[in-house]
Write an enzyme that holds these catalytic residues in place. Structure first.
Site, PDB file in Angstrom:
ATOM      1  N   ALA A  48     -85.905   5.200  43.213  1.00 26.20           N
ATOM      2  CA  ALA A  48     -85.266   4.835  44.474  1.00 26.20           C
ATOM      3  C   ALA A  48     -86.092   5.335  45.664  1.00 26.20           C
ATOM      4  CB  ALA A  48     -83.858   5.417  44.529  1.00 26.20           C
ATOM      5  N   TYR A  50     -89.334   4.948  46.573  1.00 26.98           N
ATOM      6  CA  TYR A  50     -90.328   4.022  46.024  1.00 26.98           C
ATOM      7  C   TYR A  50     -91.690   4.648  45.690  1.00 26.98           C
ATOM      8  CZ  TYR A  50     -87.165   0.341  47.823  1.00 26.98           C
ATOM      9  OH  TYR A  50     -86.093  -0.457  48.095  1.00 26.98           O
ATOM     10  N   CYS A  55     -97.062   4.157  37.275  1.00 29.98           N
ATOM     11  CA  CYS A  55     -97.567   2.972  36.565  1.00 29.98           C
ATOM     12  C   CYS A  55     -97.544   3.183  35.043  1.00 29.98           C
ATOM     13  CB  CYS A  55     -99.007   2.693  36.965  1.00 29.98           C
ATOM     14  SG  CYS A  55     -99.236   2.113  38.639  1.00 29.98           S
ATOM     15  N   GLU A  57     -99.872   2.593  32.875  1.00 28.07           N
ATOM     16  CA  GLU A  57    -101.105   3.169  32.322  1.00 28.07           C
ATOM     17  C   GLU A  57    -101.062   4.691  32.376  1.00 28.07           C
ATOM     18  OE1 GLU A  57    -100.766   0.733  34.498  1.00 28.07           O
ATOM     19  OE2 GLU A  57    -102.484  -0.614  34.530  1.00 28.07           O
TER      20      GLU A  57
HETATM   21  N1  THU Z   1     -97.979  -1.433  37.971  1.00 29.88           N
HETATM   22  C1  THU Z   1     -98.324  -0.900  36.751  1.00 29.88           C
HETATM   23  O1  THU Z   1     -97.504  -0.239  36.102  1.00 29.88           O
HETATM   24  N2  THU Z   1     -99.558  -1.147  36.293  1.00 29.88           N
HETATM   25  C2  THU Z   1    -100.481  -1.960  36.876  1.00 29.88           C
HETATM   26  O2  THU Z   1    -101.564  -2.146  36.335  1.00 29.88           O
HETATM   27  C3  THU Z   1    -100.150  -2.621  38.144  1.00 29.88           C
HETATM   28  C4  THU Z   1     -98.908  -2.170  38.797  1.00 29.88           C
HETATM   29  C5  THU Z   1     -96.612  -1.238  38.442  1.00 29.88           C
HETATM   30  C6  THU Z   1     -96.402  -0.354  39.637  1.00 29.88           C
HETATM   31  C7  THU Z   1     -95.099  -0.871  40.180  1.00 29.88           C
HETATM   32  O3  THU Z   1     -94.023  -0.294  39.445  1.00 29.88           O
HETATM   33  C8  THU Z   1     -95.120  -2.357  39.859  1.00 29.88           C
HETATM   34  O4  THU Z   1     -96.071  -2.493  38.812  1.00 29.88           O
HETATM   35  C9  THU Z   1     -95.513  -3.232  41.034  1.00 29.88           C
HETATM   36  O5  THU Z   1     -96.690  -2.806  41.622  1.00 29.88           O
END
Ligand code: THU
Length: 131
Positions: A48, A50, A55, A57
């Site tokens: 929440a 942001y 990510c 990875e």
């Molecule tokens: N995101 C990833 O988890 N990996 C990527 O390679 C690109 C972006 C996520 C971050 C965020 O939660 C959402 O995707 C939108 O950017």
């Protein structure tokens, strides 16, 4: 893609179903393969507040390192089928720490693509730069 690479992408696709991305609705799964063949999954975990979201990875790397693994040979990243999902800059740097030559499979409209981390992050700053 050879079978084991295809299986790695399938793990990323399966993990993607568990992504927590209620804000962006951009669901991502990752599967990181250690040199002994062990696979660690990660998903994006949003929040929440942001800016603190994580990510897929980096989630996979954290999971692997927590389990005692530090040597990796490939990562597969599965995002929405209609667009390319390549690691963001922060994730490139995070992955570089453990293997600058990591093989990177990512999804792009129509299928899986293969690249390497040193193509995605040339002239990276890494542990060797610290004196
Ligand atoms: N995101 C990833 O988890 N990996 C990527 O390679 C690109 C972006 C996520 C971050 C965020 O939660 C959402 O995707 C939108 O950017």
């Amino acid at each position: 893609m050879p079978f084991s690479d295809e299986a790695l992408m399938q793990r990323a696709q399966a993990a993607r179903k568990r992504a927590y991305a209620p804000y962006s609705k951009f669901h991502v799964g990752a599967a990181l393969r250690a040199k002994d063949g062990t696979v660690f999954e990660g998903v994006n975990v949003e929040n929440a507040s942001y800016g603190v979201g994580l990510c897929a990875e980096r989630a996979a790397v954290v999971s692997a390192v927590t389990a005692g693994y530090r040597e990796f040979d490939a990562i597969a990243i599965a995002g929405p089928p209609e667009t390319a999902t390549v690691p963001c800059g922060a994730c490139r740097q995070f992955l570089n720490e453990f293997n600058p030559e990591l093989t990177v499979f990512y999804t792009e409209a129509g299928g899986a693509q293969r690249t390497t981390l040193d193509e995605l992050l040339p002239r990276a700053f890494g542990p060797q730069n610290l004196t």
